[in-house]
Design an enzyme around this catalytic site. Structure first.
Site, PDB file in Angstrom:
ATOM      1  N   TYR A 130       1.000  -1.143   0.115  1.00  0.00           N
ATOM      2  CA  TYR A 130       0.181   0.017  -0.351  1.00  0.00           C
ATOM      3  C   TYR A 130       0.807   1.372  -0.197  1.00  0.00           C
ATOM      4  CZ  TYR A 130      -4.552  -2.943   0.954  1.00  0.00           C
ATOM      5  OH  TYR A 130      -5.255  -3.665   0.799  1.00  0.00           O
ATOM      6  N   LYS A 177       3.789 -14.060   5.486  1.00  0.00           N
ATOM      7  CA  LYS A 177       4.747 -15.169   4.398  1.00  0.00           C
ATOM      8  C   LYS A 177       5.721 -15.155   4.022  1.00  0.00           C
ATOM      9  CE  LYS A 177       2.972 -17.776   0.907  1.00  0.00           C
ATOM     10  NZ  LYS A 177       2.169 -19.073   0.742  1.00  0.00           N
ATOM     11  N   ASP A 210      -2.046 -17.839   4.269  1.00  0.00           N
ATOM     12  CA  ASP A 210      -2.838 -18.621   3.815  1.00  0.00           C
ATOM     13  C   ASP A 210      -3.752 -19.578   4.286  1.00  0.00           C
ATOM     14  OD1 ASP A 210      -0.341 -19.720   3.111  1.00  0.00           O
ATOM     15  OD2 ASP A 210      -0.175 -20.863   1.797  1.00  0.00           O
ATOM     16  N   ASP A 234      -5.687  -6.203   5.683  1.00  0.00           N
ATOM     17  CA  ASP A 234      -6.764  -5.628   4.955  1.00  0.00           C
ATOM     18  C   ASP A 234      -7.963  -6.967   5.006  1.00  0.00           C
ATOM     19  OD1 ASP A 234      -8.653  -3.927   3.418  1.00  0.00           O
ATOM     20  OD2 ASP A 234      -7.499  -3.516   2.216  1.00  0.00           O
TER      21      ASP A 234
END
Length: 339
Positions: A130, A177, A210, A234
């Site tokens: 972002y 991640k 995930d 988000d």
């Protein structure tokens, strides 16, 4: 009565003016009971502001937030195209509102597949993808840069652990991640680990993003506080909102060292604007967070208790949560429930 709190109010567009008006009326009613008063400084932003001033975020609005240091913001439409970034992202960057705080808690009386949810998301709010650093490398190749810094990661981790210690929360999961993005997400995890070492009373764990999505759907109760980067936060906050009835119920706070903006996390819903159908709950619960922030816990408690009373009774709810009442009737019911 103490001096009135100066609050910058951004009603927004679409359903924004309706839900903002409802929330203001409830806060005013509660404040009369506790001796808390407000001095509202109203400003437009987004499409409405552009139509009036030629600016999506007027200079006067920036100045008001700088002076008041607290803002309450309804949903605002960011025009698609034209090169202007999200109003929300722009304000967060402008005032360095690095901590996006979203409590996700079940309201009484609502039937969902996940009863008695009570978890919190701490999302880094100013960097990651972002940051908006994008370039066309070739005519058919676009590149977006993911920015993770030690400063940004450390301060959001510190915010989460400080909150956990102050409020008796027992567990924090850092979501990442790093198995793929070893440098960027690896740095985020390293900073989280360093901060966690200073809070031995809080259990610290790490989950890959995930897997987290699957784990949340299978058993959200295993999570207490979720600590994560901007993009993951988000996505996960929208997922978690579904556990309690959707984005129309979940509050949000954007907090920095100098300023804070409290906002509904849902959109402006122009399809129902002006029809007395909108649910003010998300903005109202955001206002409760604002009341705690400005050190008005008694007023915050009165508003939250009245809101939960209306939900528990279930007689004056809006259609999105199974009722038949309008925005104004809902607000009037909350006001009537203020003790």
């Amino acid at each position: 009565m103490s001096e009135a709190h100066k609050i910058t109010l951004i009603p927004g567009d679409g359903i924004g003016p309706e839900v903002s008006s409802a929330v203001v009326s409830i806060l005013e009613a509660a404040g009369k009971k506790t001796g808390c008063s407000f001095d509202w400084h109203r400003y437009d932003a987004g499409a409405d502001a552009f139509a009036k001033t030629g600016e999506y975020i007027p200079k006067a609005l920036y100045e008001s937030i700088e002076q008041n240091r607290v803002a309450l913001k309804g949903p605002v439409t960011t025009p698609i195209g034209g090169g202007f970034s999200s109003i929300n992202v722009t304000l967060r960057k402008k005032f360095d509102l690095f901590s996006n705080f979203r409590p996700v808690k079940s309201l009484p009386g609502l039937k969902t597949n996940y009863p008695n949810i009570d978890l919190i998301i701490f999302r880094e709010n100013t960097e990651d993808l972002y940051a908006g650093l994008e370039v066309m490398v070739q005519p058919d190749v676009a590149q977006s840069l993911k920015i993770i810094t030690r400063k940004g990661s450390t301060r959001i981790a510190k915010a989460a652990f400080d909150y956990a210690k102050k409020h008796g929360r027992k567990k924090i999961h850092a979501i990442h991640k790093a198995n793929i993005m070893k440098l960027s997400d690896g740095l985020f995890l390293k900073c989280c680990q360093e901060v966690a070492a200073g809070f031995p009373e809080v259990t610290y764990a790490e989950h890959i993003v995930d897997n987290t999505c699957m784990q949340l759907v299978l058993n959200p109760y295993q999570y207490d506080i979720i600590l994560t980067e901007n993009l993951y936060g988000d996505i996960l906050s929208d997922l978690c909102s579904a556990f309690v009835g959707g984005l129309g119920l979940v509050p949000g706070a954007n907090i920095g060292l100098e300023c804070a903006i409290f906002e509904a996390v849902h959109g402006s819903a122009p399809d129902i604007a002006g029809q007395d159908k909108a649910n003010p709950t998300a903005l109202l619960q955001s206002a409760v967070l604002m009341l705690h922030h400005i050190d008005e816990p008694a007023t915050a408690e009165k508003v939250q208790t009245a809101l939960e009373t209306v939900y528990a009774e279930g007689k004056t709810l809006t259609k999105d949560v199974g009722g038949n009442s309008g925005t104004k009737a809902f607000a009037d019911a909350v006001i009537a429930a203020i003790g």
